[in-house]
Design a protein around this motif. Structure first.
Motif, short mmCIF file in Angstrom:
data_model
loop_
_atom_site.label_atom_id
_atom_site.label_comp_id
_atom_site.label_asym_id
_atom_site.label_seq_id
_atom_site.Cartn_x
_atom_site.Cartn_y
_atom_site.Cartn_z
N ALA A 6 47.38 5.33 -0.02
CA ALA A 6 47.77 6.75 -0.10
C ALA A 6 49.28 6.88 0.00
CB ALA A 6 47.10 7.56 1.01
N MET A 39 53.79 7.02 -2.89
CA MET A 39 54.82 8.00 -2.54
C MET A 39 56.09 7.29 -2.07
SD MET A 39 53.07 10.62 -3.34
CE MET A 39 54.28 11.86 -2.92
N PHE A 56 49.69 12.34 5.43
CA PHE A 56 49.26 12.08 4.05
C PHE A 56 47.80 12.48 3.88
CE2 PHE A 56 52.55 9.57 1.81
CZ PHE A 56 53.49 9.53 2.82
N PRO A 57 47.39 12.71 2.63
CA PRO A 57 46.01 13.12 2.39
C PRO A 57 44.97 12.07 2.82
CG PRO A 57 47.37 13.69 0.52
CD PRO A 57 48.21 12.82 1.41
N LEU A 58 43.80 12.58 3.17
CA LEU A 58 42.66 11.71 3.50
C LEU A 58 42.07 11.05 2.27
CD1 LEU A 58 40.26 10.78 5.36
CD2 LEU A 58 39.17 12.95 4.79
N LEU A 59 42.09 11.80 1.16
CA LEU A 59 41.37 11.34 -0.04
C LEU A 59 42.28 10.51 -0.95
CD1 LEU A 59 39.54 14.71 -0.83
CD2 LEU A 59 38.64 12.73 0.42
N ILE A 60 41.80 9.32 -1.30
CA ILE A 60 42.58 8.41 -2.13
C ILE A 60 41.83 8.19 -3.43
CG2 ILE A 60 43.63 6.12 -2.28
CD1 ILE A 60 43.54 6.06 0.82
N PRO A 61 42.47 8.47 -4.57
CA PRO A 61 41.76 8.28 -5.83
C PRO A 61 41.43 6.79 -6.05
CG PRO A 61 44.06 8.90 -6.22
CD PRO A 61 43.83 9.01 -4.76
N VAL A 96 46.55 13.59 -6.63
CA VAL A 96 45.31 14.35 -6.73
C VAL A 96 45.65 15.83 -6.61
CG1 VAL A 96 42.99 14.76 -5.80
CG2 VAL A 96 44.00 12.48 -5.61
N ARG A 128 40.09 7.52 3.34
CA ARG A 128 40.98 6.42 3.74
C ARG A 128 40.36 5.58 4.85
NH1 ARG A 128 44.90 10.92 5.99
NH2 ARG A 128 43.50 11.71 7.56
N LEU A 158 46.18 18.23 -3.20
CA LEU A 158 46.48 17.43 -2.01
C LEU A 158 47.99 17.17 -1.98
CD1 LEU A 158 43.67 14.69 -2.11
CD2 LEU A 158 43.58 16.98 -1.14
N TYR A 159 48.60 17.34 -0.82
CA TYR A 159 50.04 17.24 -0.70
C TYR A 159 50.43 16.38 0.50
CZ TYR A 159 49.19 21.26 -3.67
OH TYR A 159 48.73 22.08 -4.66
N VAL A 160 51.67 15.96 0.53
CA VAL A 160 52.16 15.10 1.61
C VAL A 160 53.18 15.88 2.45
CG1 VAL A 160 53.43 12.97 2.15
CG2 VAL A 160 51.85 13.05 0.19
N TRP A 161 53.00 15.85 3.76
CA TRP A 161 53.99 16.45 4.65
C TRP A 161 55.18 15.51 4.81
CZ3 TRP A 161 53.69 21.21 7.20
CH2 TRP A 161 52.45 21.86 7.18
N PHE A 177 38.04 20.74 4.11
CA PHE A 177 38.10 20.51 2.66
C PHE A 177 37.42 21.61 1.87
CE2 PHE A 177 38.90 16.66 4.83
CZ PHE A 177 39.83 16.00 4.05
N TYR A 182 51.70 13.84 -4.92
CA TYR A 182 50.52 13.02 -4.63
C TYR A 182 49.54 13.11 -5.82
CZ TYR A 182 46.81 10.80 -1.96
OH TYR A 182 45.84 9.93 -1.52
N GLU A 214 42.61 19.79 0.54
CA GLU A 214 42.57 19.37 1.94
C GLU A 214 43.44 20.32 2.73
OE1 GLU A 214 43.84 15.39 3.00
OE2 GLU A 214 43.33 15.71 5.11
#
Lengths: 479, 479
Positions: free
Chosen positions: B116, B120, B69-74, A34, B110, A37-40, A142, A32, A157
């Motif tokens: 996000a 991926m 997936f992460p909450l934060l999106i660049p 950033v 998001r 921050l990671y993806v499950w 966070f 991911y 996160e």
């Protein structure tokens, strides 16, 4: 979603093994864009789901109620408790804009929810009949981490923070709740087959705004401890600030006392690290997303019969409530074994033409026990095989922990001990001595009053200043 | 946590009723100090838990995998899809600071997760064997709403957004997935005893970046429709932007096609609004946090026997998997009836000394059916009583919906119809006619191709321009 090229580093090279197993076993995707921050992956999320179901159930049956508070905390509330601010000001993410306009009051992304919850608790608690109040939530929190981040361990996160918050009439009742929480957490980690060390953190390492902090630590394969849970007695710090008070039986207004305690996805990191081996994950049966994988051995003869036998076995095991999968991909059996071993599946059952003829199946546990089972006995035996597997995992982890807890009577011995585990030393409780101890050994004081069957009691001379009557303390290199 | 002073406004005054029932039934606390953010009370969270368990199960068994997936999106990713940006730029919260320093790249909270997830997906999808990909997550999402906010309906933090995202080899397969999603959502709302209208949103109202949007609307008691689900065919808009492509069987690189579909906590708002009555909530049995409440009628005589009988009844019902509670508070029975009616509990069972003597219990459903049950028959009859109650809820909601769907052949009739419900009109499909229609009636075009047993087919003359061959369209006042 995977690439099985290359091979997993040995677990003796723990950092490399950990990073690799996360994607090879489809736990987290670290790509991911950033930092922190990671993806499950779905398989990893399955592990999370079953793990948190245990935690949720433990809390539900012990009088906690699940709730959900907002993520965004107005700066005005966040800044109310002085110690709390000091503890978090360098780590908080701030939302400053909504759409194209600047917000009047910046909003913090919760690093933890005291300042979101406690203004509401002040409204909820009015009389002694409202106490104790025990709520929890499982949420994302966070932290703007500037240190090296690591999936499941040090995150920006924290996706899966279980935080419980309680309110009590007296300081002593809050202290009793701390003990109950420690009991729940011990039970939780027991279900994950993970032995833990419970200790009281030194004052300089307690939660910002707490009277004291009890911590739960697990020992990772590289000899570093991972804090996998904390329980805080908050005294009346926050109830003073947020005006959480109740009317007692005599009609007098009394300030309330509070606790809070949390567990994050570090519990998953501990499961992965503590049980894993050179072939990948080894998952405790209670949390494995797939508990039994059935591999049909398809030859030219009896192919249809083998497929049907696999399907009927699956249905039988699912009838027992076991999470079962058939791997009928067009791959050689060895590749399938490799695939499911990497994912830590506790039990593999092979069904081939020879088994059909013999009325048997071949069962192999993830830790290498292989046996032939009478087909008619499978339903009777598989649950016991899984239970026994869990017991072995727990014993193995317990033994490894015991081996790596080493008493040390001088600084050199302590330094050596924490290369591979935890050193047990006598410490007088003086902060200067702790500083010297940490500096000399390159470790950290975990805490005092350690609760572990592997650590005895008894006083002795402080390892630094030599003062007699010093108590046992554990030190380690920490995550 | 509650105050039972005053009384609930009648549901005919829907807006007042809704605001009041949320705290009286302990669903949401609206006193959180930021506009548009609310707190789930434990009872409300119980309703959420059981509702989302149904949704999760429907997705799991139909080939979707849960992920996170992460909450934060660049900002760099968020700004890639032009239509998408345009649709959201006024609604996005921006994180600009971490700790005491400004971030290099601002991070969006998001509002939805396309930007996000899809970078991926580009990594996850490589070959046709990876397709279809179907994942979902249940997460908090954010919209900087400038309009009037309302708990569960129009929020700044949508706490419970279930979003599914799929990737397919062809446009047609994606279209088939849209149909499957509509089927799942219809099933979901059927479990909640809620009849819905499915239609295709007009082009100007589709999701930013979609080929077309199908919407699921429910009709609230005040005659306004509530959009409670949407399903989007994304075509190749996002796969072009994020480079989601696969190698087909012939080794050729092909662009993928996508869908996404979501349901938020508006589903809870629909449950509350559509089934509620003047006495409070009326909850469908499948989602009620308490399905059966037992009220022991404690008199001087036989008090202990009554308590024991209530406890044994509770254990028997829990053995059937029913969520059962005993209310043994020191209150008069009438106050308890009021309390649990407000919270929508489907079935109340009273156990008193007379019942013990007679070997019976008194059972009363939330919709007013009262009966005496032979104590020995309780386990046999209660599940059927709950099922029948659910059927009545569904029928009642269906009847009310049917009554308020009114065909209209001129603008005055349409205006009148949408005062209390939905008007069915012929519309030529021209945007100018729709603008006139919306302006004259003060309603909105929901969509075309409406799927409802209450709406027939057949062409006719456009209600605005009179063009023949126009198709049926529904209009309504909307939330």
């Amino acid at each position: 979603m995977e690439d099985e090229s290359g091979s997993l580093p040995p677990i003796s090279d723990f950092s490399a093994w950990y990073n690799d197993v996360l994607w090879r076993a489809e736990i987290m995707d670290v790509r991911y864009p950033v930092k922190g921050l990671y993806v499950w992956y779905p398989f990893g999320f399955g592990l999370r789901r079953h793990t948190y179901a245990i935690l949720r159930n433990l809390l539900d049956v012990s009088g906690h109620e699940e709730t959900l508070f907002p993520l965004l905390i107005p700066k005005t509330e966040f800044m109310k408790e002085a110690e709390h601010i000091k503890g978090f000001e360098e780590e908080v993410y701030w939302v400053t804009h909504g759409g194209l306009s600047e917000l009047d009051v910046p909003l913090a992304l919760r690093p933890t929810s005291e300042t979101a919850m406690y203004p509401m608790f002040a409204l909820w608690v009015r009389s002694h009949a409202d106490l104790p109040l025990r709520v929890y939530q499982i949420v994302n929190t966070f932290r703007y981490e500037t240190k090296h981040t690591r999936p499941l361990i040090r995150l920006r996160e924290i996706t899966s923070f279980k935080e419980a918050h309680t309110v009590h009439a007296t300081w002593d009742e809050a202290a009793a709740q701390v003990e109950e929480a420690i009991g729940l957490y011990t039970q939780f980690y027991d279900d994950l087959c993970i032995p833990v060390l419970i200790s009281r953190r030194p004052d300089w390492d307690k939660f910002p705004g707490a009277d004291y902090t009890m911590a739960v630590d697990a020992l990772m394969p590289d000899g570093r401890t991972l804090q996998v849970g904390t329980v805080h007695h908050l005294g009346d710090h926050f109830s003073l600030t947020f005006d959480i008070a109740y009317e007692d039986a005599a009609g007098e207004r009394q300030l309330a006392y509070q606790t809070c305690y949390g567990i994050s996805e570090r519990c998953i990191a501990a499961v992965i690290g503590i049980h894993g081996d050179d072939r990948g994950l080894v998952l405790p049966p209670k949390v494995a997303p797939v508990q039994v994988v059935i591999i049909p051995i398809i030859m030219k003869k009896m192919a249809e019969e083998v497929r049907a036998a696999a399907e009927s076995l699956k249905q039988e095991l699912e009838g027992l409530g076991l999470r079962t999968r058939i791997d009928d991909r067009d791959l050689r059996p060895g590749a399938k074994y490799y695939h499911w071993e990497m994912r830590g599946v506790p039990l593999r059952i092979e069904v081939g033409p020879r088994d059909l003829t013999a009325g048997t199946v071949v069962a192999a546990t993830r830790d290498g026990e292989k046996m032939s089972l009478d087909r008619t006995r499978v339903s009777d035996e598989v649950p016991a095989i899984l239970d026994a597997f869990g017991v072995r995992l727990r014993e193995r982890a317990e033994t490894r922990l015991a081996e790596r807890i080493v008493p040390a009577s001088d600084l050199a011995a302590a330094s050596a001990a924490i290369e591979t585990g935890v050193a047990v030393v006598h410490w007088c409780g003086d902060e200067q001595c702790a500083e010297a101890l940490e500096k000399e050994t390159n470790g950290s004081v975990l805490g005092t009053g350690v609760r572990s069957t592997h650590i005895g009691g008894g006083e002795g001379n402080c390892i630094v200043c030599g003062r007699p009557g010093s108590t046992l303390t554990v030190i380690a290199r920490t995550y």
